[in-house]
Design a protein around this motif. Structure first.
Motif: not given
Length: 275
Positions: A135-150
C-alpha cells in the motif's frame, strides 16, 4: 558498521550534528535512517533538507506529514500554517531539486537483514508487513508520477478514517497516507481518530494507541516510527520503538542503533522560530 534510526528532526540541524558527533558517526561505514518530518517548526529547515539530501546512498528516509505538507504547498496546494518554517525552502534557488529529491523518498522502508520496518507514524493493526509495503508503494508511485499534482490537490482530509480494501482513487491514497504519516489513536478495527494528538492517557473512549492492539506484523520484526512526541520515546512494547522525543519542542533528539537497540540522545540546543 552500524545503523542508526533518528527521530523527527523538524528543521533542527544543529542538534543533529551534535548527535552524530555523540554517536561517533562514520560517514564511510555507518548508515542513517530518518523517520520522517525532516523539516518544519525548527529554525534550520532548508539547511537540514540540504544536508540529508547530501548524505547519499547510506541514508534511508521515509516521508512524514510535514514533508508531504511542504511538497503540497510547493505544488500550489495547501497553505503555510502559523508556525511553519518552510518559506526559505520555497524561495531557495535549489527548491526544485530539493522537491524532486523529496518526492522520490518512500513512506515505508524495510530491511530484511535487520528485520526492521520504518514508517513515520507506525503500522495499523489491520495491516501485515507485506500489505504495508504494497500500500505504501501505491502512494510512492503516485508521488513519483507525472500526475502527482492530482495527489496533492486531494491529500488533505480526515476521511475516510478506516481502511477498506474496496477504497479506490483519492480516498484510497489519502487513507493510506493518513495511516502511515498521521496515525496515533485508532479503535480495535483500525478506525482512526486524527483529532487527538496528546499522550496515551488522552485517548477518546473506545480508542487507544495503535501499538496497544495486537499487530499482524511478525513479533520478531521491529517497528520504528516518529511522529508522536508526547510519547517521549516510550511505547512499553519490546519490538515497537518510538523515536520522536520532541527536539523542536525543547526535548531531545534520539537515535536508535539497530544492531543492539541502544539509544543515544542529545538535548535540544535550538531556539525555535516564532511565527
Amino acid at each position: 558498521m552500524a545503523t542508526y534510526v533518528i527521530g523527527d528532526l523538524q528543521g533542527c540541524l544543529t542538534p543533529l550534528m551534535q548527535l552524530l558527533e555523540h554517536i561517533q558517526y562514520r560517514a564511510d561505514q555507518d548508515k542513517l535512517w530518518f523517520a520522517g518530518d525532516l523539516i518544519n517548526r525548527g529554525p534550520e529547515s532548508l539547511e537540514t533538507l540540504r544536508f540529508i539530501k547530501s548524505l547519499g546512498h547510506n541514508t534511508k528516509v521515509v516521508l512524514g506529514n510535514h514533508d508531504l505538507h511542504l511538497l503540497a504547498v510547493s505544488y500550489g496546494h495547501g497553505k503555510l500554517k502559523r508556525g511553519d518554517t518552510l518559506a526559505e525552502i520555497l524561495t531557495a534557488g535549489d527548491r526544485d531539486d530539493l522537491m524532486d529529491w523529496l518526492r522520490q523518498q518512500p513512506l515505508c522502508h524495510y530491511d530484511e537483514q535487520l528485520n526492521t520496518v520504518m514508517t513515520h507514524a507506525g503500522i495499523p493493526p489491520c495491516w501485515d508487513l507485506k500489505k504495508t509495503q504494497t500500500l505504501a508503494k501505491e502512494v510512492e508511485d503516485k508521488l513519483r508520477s507525472d500526475t502527482v499534482d492530482d495527489f496533492f490537490a486531494t491529500m488533505y482530509g480526515n476521511t475516510p478514517n478506516q481502511w477498506d480494501d474496496k477504497l479506490t482513487g483519492t480516498d484510497r491514497l489519502r487513507t493510506i497516507t493518513n495511516y502511515l504519516t498521521r496515525m496515533r489513536f485508532c479503535d480495535e478495527n483500525s478506525k482512526l481518530d486524527l483529532e487527538s494528538k496528546e499522550g496515551i492517557s488522552t485517548a477518546t473512549k473506545g480508542y487507544a494507541a495503535w501499538f496497544n492492539y495486537p499487530t499482524k506484523v511478525p513479533s520478531d520484526c521491529h517497528i520504528v516510527f516518529g511522529h508522536w512526541a508526547a510519547l517521549e520515546g516510550n511505547t512499553q512494547q519490546e519490538h515497537i520503538h518510538a523515536l520522536d522525543t520532541g527536539c523542536v519542542w525543547g526535548g531531545s533528539l534520539t537515535a536508535l542503533r539497530l544492531e543492539d537497540r541502544q539509544r543515544f540522545s542529545t538535548p535540544c540546543t535550538i531556539n525555535r522560530k516564532n511565527s
